[in-house]
Scaffold this motif. Structure first.
Motif, mmCIF file in Angstrom:
data_model
loop_
_atom_site.group_PDB
_atom_site.id
_atom_site.type_symbol
_atom_site.label_atom_id
_atom_site.label_comp_id
_atom_site.label_asym_id
_atom_site.label_seq_id
_atom_site.Cartn_x
_atom_site.Cartn_y
_atom_site.Cartn_z
ATOM 1 N N SER A 1 0.820 -1.214 0.000
ATOM 2 C CA SER A 1 0.000 0.000 0.000
ATOM 3 C C SER A 1 0.850 1.259 0.000
ATOM 4 O O SER A 1 0.680 2.131 -0.858
ATOM 5 C CB SER A 1 -0.920 0.006 1.223
ATOM 6 N N GLU B 1 -1.855 -3.760 1.982
ATOM 7 C CA GLU B 1 -3.311 -3.723 1.858
ATOM 8 C C GLU B 1 -3.882 -5.136 1.869
ATOM 9 O O GLU B 1 -3.407 -6.022 1.152
ATOM 10 C CB GLU B 1 -3.685 -3.038 0.541
ATOM 11 N N ARG C 1 -7.678 -7.501 1.696
ATOM 12 C CA ARG C 1 -8.838 -7.493 0.805
ATOM 13 C C ARG C 1 -9.969 -6.609 1.312
ATOM 14 O O ARG C 1 -10.630 -5.909 0.538
ATOM 15 C CB ARG C 1 -9.342 -8.921 0.636
ATOM 16 N N TYR D 1 -8.713 -7.995 7.030
ATOM 17 C CA TYR D 1 -7.798 -7.192 7.854
ATOM 18 C C TYR D 1 -7.854 -7.631 9.324
ATOM 19 O O TYR D 1 -6.819 -7.806 9.979
ATOM 20 C CB TYR D 1 -8.152 -5.715 7.695
ATOM 21 N N ASN E 1 -7.793 4.934 6.446
ATOM 22 C CA ASN E 1 -7.467 3.516 6.375
ATOM 23 C C ASN E 1 -7.342 2.907 7.766
ATOM 24 O O ASN E 1 -7.059 3.596 8.748
ATOM 25 C CB ASN E 1 -6.171 3.295 5.590
ATOM 26 N N TYR F 1 -0.655 -3.973 8.614
ATOM 27 C CA TYR F 1 -1.807 -4.435 7.859
ATOM 28 C C TYR F 1 -2.797 -3.277 7.789
ATOM 29 O O TYR F 1 -3.081 -2.616 8.801
ATOM 30 C CB TYR F 1 -2.488 -5.610 8.560
ATOM 31 N N THR G 1 -6.398 -1.594 5.278
ATOM 32 C CA THR G 1 -7.354 -1.750 4.187
ATOM 33 C C THR G 1 -8.152 -0.461 4.055
ATOM 34 O O THR G 1 -8.150 0.385 4.952
ATOM 35 C CB THR G 1 -8.289 -2.962 4.411
ATOM 36 N N GLU G 2 -8.789 -0.322 2.916
ATOM 37 C CA GLU G 2 -9.681 0.803 2.627
ATOM 38 C C GLU G 2 -8.974 2.165 2.642
ATOM 39 O O GLU G 2 -9.562 3.173 3.022
ATOM 40 C CB GLU G 2 -10.878 0.812 3.584
#
Length: 312
Positions: A143, A208, A210, A215, A241, A256, A258-259
């Motif tokens: 990311s 990142e 899924r 996460y 995020n 870790y 995501t989003e």
């Protein structure tokens, strides 16, 4: 400002004293896939990413960032950027040419203002990758990378001037001033961030996952495995995020997430966030408090600078 000729983040390359231990962590625990590995050098791919690799591990007496790599659209843009940097007095490590790393391609390397090696490349072969499945708690892609800088204002200016990074947001502290700058090269809120620190080093590398479920599953899996968690789980305000920060076996911080937010670059206006406001650090209120002890865990060991990493 220089015309933006880089397109995305490719990989971060790390040197470590114990390659085998680091490799075990990044494959068996973190969820990357080892390819093109030997006893002292491994290229690690993310299953959901078209990049040939997102992390390179190299055995070395010195722990450090070997380089940070970004992509360009084509060989012509690589040549243009190399020429612009040379004209501006930036020290090139290698001239543009054929790369010998997995996937080949065409690229060059240079030193940034604090002696980090940066690579720009194009025409790298796309890796066969796959959609990460529901519930699968492994990284989809790299990311972003956050670097510590003893001269963050100068580092920000370097990346804005020479690589056309744009500022997305800034974190500040009422007593300490501006502390972190989130920089973008595409619609992702940040691909690089610069943190004020005591010396140049890796602050953290972020991967990142899924989605939220994956996460949280990944965060829990690492906790059950006994990996030291520094901070999280939570959700930042800048970038919107999620975050869970852990230490790898050599004390590098890895995240870790995501989003991460995607923005409209034409209408975006940078924010200045006071991170003493708890909701700036963590909108959910689920993470442990960010304090000086937590922050210091990501200072990392100093990079010595102006180091020419092996060409592979």
């Amino acid at each position: 400002m220089t015309q933006r000729l880089i397109t995305h983040l490719r990989h971060v390359d790390l040197a470590v004293p114990d390659h085998a231990k680091q490799l075990d962590f990044y494959t068996d625990t973190w969820g990357l896939t080892a390819e093109h590995s030997d006893s002292e050098l491994t290229f690690l791919a993310a299953e959901g990413s078209p990049e040939q690799y997102v992390v390179r591990l190299r055995q070395s007496d010195d722990k450090r960032i070997d380089l940070i790599a970004f992509g360009a659209k084509d060989a012509a843009d690589v040549d243009t950027l190399a020429g612009q940097l040379a004209c501006d007095g930036v020290q090139l490590v290698t001239e543009p040419g054929t790369l010998q790393t997995p996937g080949g391609g065409y690229g060059f390397r240079f030193f940034d203002n604090e002696g980090r090696t940066v690579e720009i490349s194009a025409d790298v072969a796309v890796r066969q990758h796959r959609a990460v499945e529901e519930g699968e708690s492994i990284p989809v892609r790299l990311s972003h990378v956050v670097i510590n800088s003893a001269d963050p204002e100068g580092t920000r200016a370097f990346y804005e001037k020479h690589l056309a990074f744009a500022l997305s947001d800034t974190l500040m502290h009422p007593r300490m001033g501006n502390m972190m700058w989130f920089m973008r090269i595409n619609a992702w809120h940040h691909s690089l961030a610069i943190a004020r620190g005591p010396h140049p080093s890796l602050h953290h590398a972020s991967f990142e996952l899924r989605g939220l479920d994956e996460y949280m599953r990944g965060t829990g899996r690492l906790l059950r495995a006994g990996v030291e968690k520094i901070w999280g789980p939570g959700r930042h305000l800048a970038g919107n995020n999620t975050f869970s920060y852990f230490l790898d076996p050599h004390g590098n911080t890895v995240e870790y997430t995501t989003e991460l937010e995607q923005i409209d670059e034409d209408t975006w206006h940078p924010h200045l966030y006071d991170f003493t406001d708890p909701e700036v650090s963590d909108q959910w209120g689920t993470a442990n408090a960010m304090n000086e002890f937590v922050a210091s865990r990501s200072f990392n060991d100093p990079d010595k600078g102006l180091f020419v990493a092996p060409p592979v």
